[in-house]
Design an enzyme around this catalytic site. Structure first.
Site, PDB file in Angstrom:
ATOM      1  N   ASP A   9       0.869  -1.165   0.000  1.00  0.00           N
ATOM      2  CA  ASP A   9       0.000   0.000   0.000  1.00  0.00           C
ATOM      3  C   ASP A   9       0.911   1.222   0.000  1.00  0.00           C
ATOM      4  O   ASP A   9       2.088   1.145   0.373  1.00  0.00           O
ATOM      5  CB  ASP A   9      -0.927  -0.007   1.223  1.00  0.00           C
ATOM      6  CG  ASP A   9      -2.208   0.774   0.976  1.00  0.00           C
ATOM      7  OD1 ASP A   9      -2.232   1.609   0.049  1.00  0.00           O
ATOM      8  OD2 ASP A   9      -3.198   0.552   1.711  1.00  0.00           O
TER       9      ASP A   9
ATOM     10  N   GLU B  76     -17.003  10.483   5.653  1.00  0.00           N
ATOM     11  CA  GLU B  76     -16.403   9.169   5.859  1.00  0.00           C
ATOM     12  C   GLU B  76     -15.558   8.803   4.653  1.00  0.00           C
ATOM     13  O   GLU B  76     -15.936   9.056   3.514  1.00  0.00           O
ATOM     14  CB  GLU B  76     -17.472   8.097   6.111  1.00  0.00           C
ATOM     15  CG  GLU B  76     -18.461   7.892   4.971  1.00  0.00           C
ATOM     16  CD  GLU B  76     -19.395   6.712   5.191  1.00  0.00           C
ATOM     17  OE1 GLU B  76     -19.138   5.877   6.083  1.00  0.00           O
ATOM     18  OE2 GLU B  76     -20.384   6.618   4.443  1.00  0.00           O
TER      19      GLU B  76
END
Length: 871
Positions: A271, A617
Site C-alpha cells: 500500500d 467518511e
C-alpha cells in the site's frame, strides 16, 4: 484516419517491439515466443540499478532496451477513477453489494475495463501514458471484510459477509481482466491483504492479532477465492502489522499462505507509503534498506508512494539479499506488463484497439442507472406510503443530500459529464408539480451560511465572479493559466486536470475579486481547503492556513461600510493527492424549524434526503465534526439534528419519506419507529437521483438487500480496535439488529417452495437444493433469494448462521420460477481452532427465503427449511 494515426503512434512508442516482431534483435522482442521466455530474456539484460528502478510504482523508461516509463498506480472501484477524462461512474462498491447481482457487477467491471483501455489509449495519443491514473494496473477490488460500521472505507467493500464478498469480488475480477486466452484486458489487484478494516487514524501503526479460526473463517476466504480460483493478477498488502510483523513483511500472510499454500504467482504491491511504515511507524526495522530487503524477501515486488526501494541496490551489495531475489520480483512485474500487451503491436492486442467512443457510451450509462436502481434498499413502507403518486401537486424536498452532487459519487471515483441529484431526479419526474427545496441543515448542525446574494457583489475586470490563476507548481510562480470563474468551489480528484490544463497534483492557484458591500454592516467569509491557503483583504493577510494537512473551515468576519469596495485575494497550494478549495460568504443563520415547517406544511409529501456523505467518511480524512474522526465515525447514530428536523416534519401530519445516503450502517431507531417510508440509497453514482425518483414514484420496484447489519446503536458494537469476530456482523452478533444483513422490502410479495433437497450427504460431496419462488403480488419485481446454513450439533465454534448462496430473479406478477443452489464441499466445511478446513459433522439446516432464516421480512414471505445430516 484517426485509428490509423493511433496505430502509428502506438507503433512508434513501441518501435522495438513492432519492428522486432519481424526482425527481433533480442528474444524478448520476438512476439512468437512465450511471455515467460521473453520476460526472462529482458530481465537478464538489465543492470541491478535498472531492475530496482522498475520496482517503484512510477517506473522510469529504460531507453536502451526499449522499455517505456510506466506508473502502476490506478483505481477502478466503481468505474475508472481519478482520470482527467469524463467517464461513467457507477454506484459505490457497497451499493453494488446491496444489489446482490453478481452478473451486473461483472458487466460493470467489463465496461470499466473498456473505458480504462480507452483512457490509456488517449493517454498514449497525448504522450501521457506514463502518468499516474493512466495505466492498466488497477488496485481494485477492496475485499476487506466490513467488520465494524465505524470504518470510513467500508463503503469501498462488498460488506460484512465472506461469501458475498468473495462472490462479488470474483465476478468483478473476471469482468475486469477479460477472457482473452493470452492478454489481460486490465489487471485487477485484491486489497488490502489482510486483516485490515480500520481505524483509519492508526492504520500505519496498529498491530492486530486474531485467532486462526477468525483468520480463516472471516478474513481470508475472499482473498483465497480470488487468488486460487479467479486468478487475480495482483495483491496489495496492508499498512498495519499482523502478529507484530508489517503485513508486507509477514511470514504467515505473505510467505506461508499467499506464496506457499495458495501458490500465488502474480505481483504484490505495498500500500502506498507502506514500506516507510516498517521503520517510521511500526519500528520493526531500522531504516529503508532493512525494511526494503525484508519486504522483497517476503514477496512484496513493488513499492508504492515513496522510494525506499532504491535502497535495495545497497541491500544487495551489503548482502541482505541477492540479485536473484530482485530478479524474482522484477520478472513478476514484467510478466504483468507483457500480459497487458504493452510490448506487442496494437494489431495483436484487441483491447489496445478500444476507441474513445467507449467512454460514457449509451450502454455504460444505462448500466449505471440499472445498478443504481438495483442497489436501493427499502427499509420501511408503513401504510404503503410508497410509492408516492405522480399526480402530486406540491412536494417538499429537504436536506443536506437532496442536491449534493459530491455525495452521490462516493470515493475513489471518476467524474462523469452529467450527474443527477435526488432533487434533479424528482424535478424530472414531476415536471408540473411545485417543488420546495431547502438544504435546511448541515449534516451535524442547523446553522447555515446564507450567501445567496453575495455572488452578485463580486466583480473583476468588468465581470462578475473571480479571476482565477493556476500555476503548474506549488509556489505561485511562472506564467499561470487564467480563467474567469463565478465562484471558488472546487473538489479535484487525484489525476484530474485543473481548468483542463494543469494536473491536479502539486499546483497552486490565486483567486482575485472585488467585493462591493451592501448595507449589511458585516460579512463572514468561510474558507476551507486541503493543504494550504491564505486570504487577504485589501492587501492585508487576515487568514493563513499555509501548512500541509491542515483541514477544516476557517471564518473571517469583515466589518463593512455601505458601498465600499474591498479587494479580496485567496491563494491556495495543493501537494500530492486529492484537493479542494472553497470560499463562501454571507451571514450565518440558525434554521428556524417552526418557520420551515410552516413553509412546507401544505405539501402533499415531504422527502427528507439526509444521512452522511463521503465528505465525512472515507480514507484518512480530517473531519472536524462531532461523531467523525479521521475518516471513521465515533458514533453510528444518525446525527441528532437530522432526527430533530424529521420530528418537526412528522408533526405536520403529512407523509414523510426519509431517503438516506450512506456508505455504512447508520443507527436510526427513532426513524424506524416513526417515519413511515425509509429508503437507503447509498452513494449510487451518476444516476442516483433518477434511480431514487424511480423508486419513490413506483417506476421501479426496489429489491436491494443490506450487505451489512444495521445495528440499533453504539452500545451494540465491540471495541473498534478489537478484530475478534465475537458479537460482530450477523454471523456472530448475539443481539437483535434494527435491520439485518440481507434485509430489504418490495412493492410486491413472494412465496417460496422447496422442490428437492437431500436429507443426508457424504463428506466431500456437493449439496443441491431446488427451490421455486412465486410473485404473489400485483406488481412485477425482483427478488433476492438467499440460502443460509445453520450449524447444529457441532462441537467446534461455528457462526450462528452463514450465507451460502443467493440469486436475484425478476418475476412478473403471478410468475413462478424454479432455480437451484449448489453448495460445494468447501461450503459445507469450517476451519478448526488451528485454521485447518474440515467438513461439518452431524446435522445442519438449510434455509431459503428473501431474508435471514430468523428475520421477519414483510414482503418476501415465508422461509423454507431443510435439515441435512452429514454422513
Amino acid at each position: 484516419m484517426r485509428f490509423n494515426y493511433r496505430h502509428l503512434l502506438f507503433a512508434l512508442i513501441f518501435l522495438p517491439c513492432t519492428l522486432l516482431a519481424q526482425t527481433a534483435k533480442y528474444p524478448y522482442q520476438n512476439t512468437k515466443l512465450s511471455f515467460t521466455t521473453r520476460v526472462n530474456d529482458l530481465v537478464k539484460r538489465m543492470t541491478l540499478e535498472e531492475k530496482v528502478s522498475q520496482m517503484l510504482n512510477s517506473a522510469p523508461a529504460i531507453k536502451r532496451l526499449g522499455i517505456p516509463a510506466y506508473d502502476w498506480w490506478n483505481e477502478v472501484l466503481h468505474g475508472v477513477a481519478r482520470t482527467p477524462y469524463k467517464v461513467t461512474v457507477y454506484p459505490q462498491a457497497i451499493a453494488n453489494a446491496a444489489s446482490f447481482d453478481r452478473n451486473a457487477l461483472f458487466t460493470m467491471a467489463d465496461y470499466a475495463a473498456l473505458e480504462g483501455r480507452a483512457v490509456h489509449n488517449k493517454a498514449v495519443e497525448q504522450g501521457r501514458d506514463n502518468e499516474r491514473y493512466m495505466g492498466l494496473t488497477y488496485w481494485t477490488p477492496n475485499i476487506n471484510i466490513f467488520r465494524d460500521p465505524r470504518w470510513g472505507r467500508g463503503q469501498e467493500t462488498y460488506g460484512e459477509d465472506p461469501y458475498l464478498t468473495a462472490t462479488m469480488g470474483s465476478f468483478f475480477v473476471r469482468g475486469l481482466q477479460g477472457n482473452d486466452p493470452k492478454y489481460l484486458k486490465a489487471a485487477a489487484c485484491a486489497k488490502h491483504y489482510a486483516v485490515h478494516s480500520g481505524p483509519e487514524p492508526t492504520r500505519h501503526v496498529f498491530n492486530t492479532d486474531v485467532s486462526n479460526y477468525d483468520l480463516w473463517d472471516t478474513y481470508l476466504p475472499a482473498f483465497k477465492k480470488l487468488v486460487t480460483e479467479t486468478n487475480v493478477e495482483g495483491v496489495m498488502c496492508a499498512y498495519n502489522a499482523f502478529r507484530t510483523q508489517p503485513c508486507c513483511g509477514s511470514d504467515v500472510l505473505m510467505v506461508d499462505i499467499l506464496r506457499n499454500q495458495w501458490g500465488f504467482k502474480g505481483y504484490v504491491t505495498s500500500d502506498c507509503w507502506g514500506i516507510d511504515d516498517f521503520f517510521k511507524n511500526h519500528k520493526t526495522h531500522t531504516n529503508a534498506e532493512t525494511a526494503s530487503a525484508d519486504a522483497v524477501l517476503h514477496g512484496t515486488d513493488l513499492e508504492c508512494g515513496t522510494d525506499a526501494y532504491l535502497s535495495l541496490i545497497a541491500a544487495v551489495k551489503n548482502g541482505r539479499l541477492s540479485e536473484k531475489d530482485i530478479d524474482v520480483s522484477v520478472k513478476r512485474l514484467f510478466m504483468t506488463r507483457f500480459k497487458l500487451g504493452m510490448f506487442d503491436p496494437v494489431s495483436m492486442v484487441k483491447y489496445a484497439q478500444t476507441p474513445s467512443s467507449t467512454l460514457e457510451s449509451a450502454e455504460h450509462k444505462a448500466l449505471a442507472l440499472k445498478m443504481a436502481r438495483q442497489s436501493i434498499v427499502m427499509l420501511k413502507n408503513a401504510g404503503n406510503v410508497l410509492p408516492l403518486k405522480k399526480t402530486i401537486k406540491k412536494i417538499a424536498v429537504i436536506g443536506p443530500n437532496a442536491d449534493n452532487g459530491i455525495a452521490i459519487l462516493g470515493n475513489y471515483n471518476g467524474t462523469p459529464t452529467d450527474r443527477v441529484t435526488v432533487l434533479q431526479g424528482i424535478k424530472a419526474k414531476l415536471p408540473n408539480a411545485e417543488i420546495i427545496y431547502e438544504k435546511a441543515i448541515n449534516f451535524t448542525n442547523d446553522t447555515l451560511l446564507d450567501y445567496r446574494d453575495v455572488s452578485r457583489q463580486y466583480n473583476i475586470d468588468g465581470h462578475q465572479g473571480f479571476k482565477a490563476e493556476y500555476f503548474n507548481n506549488v509556489d505561485l510562480k511562472g506564467t499561470p493559466v487564467v480563467a474567469s470563474e463565478p465562484e471558488v468551489n472546487h473538489f479535484w480528484q487525484e489525476g484530474e486536470t485543473v481548468n483542463g490544463a494543469i494536473k491536479a497534483n502539486n499546483f497552486s492557484a490565486r483567486y482575485t475579486t472585488n467585493y462591493t458591500a451592501g448595507n449589511e454592516g458585516f460579512i463572514t467569509f468561510e474558507i476551507d481547503g486541503d493543504d494550504g491557503w491564505r486570504f487577504s483583504v485589501d492587501g492585508q493577510e487576515v487568514l493563513n492556513i499555509w501548512t500541509r494537512n491542515r483541514w477544516g473551515a476557517q471564518q473571517y468576519k469583515l466589518v463593512t461600510q455601505p458601498g465600499k469596495t474591498y479587494k479580496l485575494q485567496l491563494e491556495f497550494w495543493q501537494g500530492d493527492g486529492k484537493s479542494n478549495i472553497r470560499m463562501t460568504a454571507g451571514t450565518y443563520k440558525k434554521t428556524d424549524f417552526t418557520a420551515l415547517v410552516e413553509r412546507v406544511k401544505d405539501a402533499d409529501a415531504i422527502v427528507y434526503v439526509g444521512g452522511i456523505s463521503p465528505q465525512l467518511e472515507g480514507e484518512e480524512m480530517k473531519v472536524p465534526y462531532p461523531g467523525f474522526d479521521g475518516g471513521d465515525r465515533t458514533s453510528i447514530m444518525l446525527p441528532s439534528v437530522q432526527t430533530q428536523l424529521m420530528k418537526a416534519f412528522k408533526n405536520t401530519g403529512k407523509p414523510v419519506v426519509f431517503v438516506m445516503m450512506t456508505g455504512s450502517a447508520v443507527a436510526i431507531p427513532w426513524e424506524a419507529e416513526n417515519i413511515p417510508g425509509i429508503v437507503n440509497a447509498w452513494y449510487a453514482g451518476q444516476s442516483a437521483g433518477t434511480a431514487v425518483a424511480d423508486v419513490l414514484f413506483g417506476d421501479y420496484n426496489p429489491a436491494g438487500r443490506l450487505p451489512v447489519t444495521f445495528y440499533k446503536g453504539d452500545s451494540d458494537l465491540p471495541d473498534f480496535n478489537d478484530y475478534s469476530m465475537t458479537n460482530r456482523t450477523y454471523r456472530y452478533f448475539n443481539g437483535t439488529p434494527l435491520y439485518g444483513f440481507g434485509y430489504g422490502l418490495s412493492y410486491t410479495n413472494f412465496k417460496y417452495d422447496v422442490i428437492a433437497a437431500p436429507t443426508a450427504v457424504k463428506k466431500g460431496s456437493k449439496v443441491t437444493v431446488k427451490v421455486a419462488v412465486t410473485n404473489t403480488g400485483k406488481m412485477a419485481g425482483d427478488e433476492v433469494a438467499q440460502l443460509y446454513l445453520t450449524y447444529n450439533n457441532n462441537a467446534k465454534k461455528t457462526p450462528l448462521k452463514a450465507l451460502k448462496g443467493f440469486n436475484r430473479l425478476s418475476l412478473k406478477a403471478g410468475e413462478r420460477k424454479e432455480f437451484t443452489f449448489t453448495l460445494s464441499a468447501a461450503d459445507l466445511s469450517l476451519p478448526d481452532a488451528n485454521g485447518k478446513i474440515t467438513p461439518l459433522k452431524g446435522k445442519f439446516t438449510l434455509s431459503v427465503g428473501g431474508s435471514q432464516p430468523d428475520e421477519k421480512n414483510l414482503t418476501s414471505g415465508n422461509i423454507v427449511k431443510k435439515t441435512v445430516t452429514m454422513l
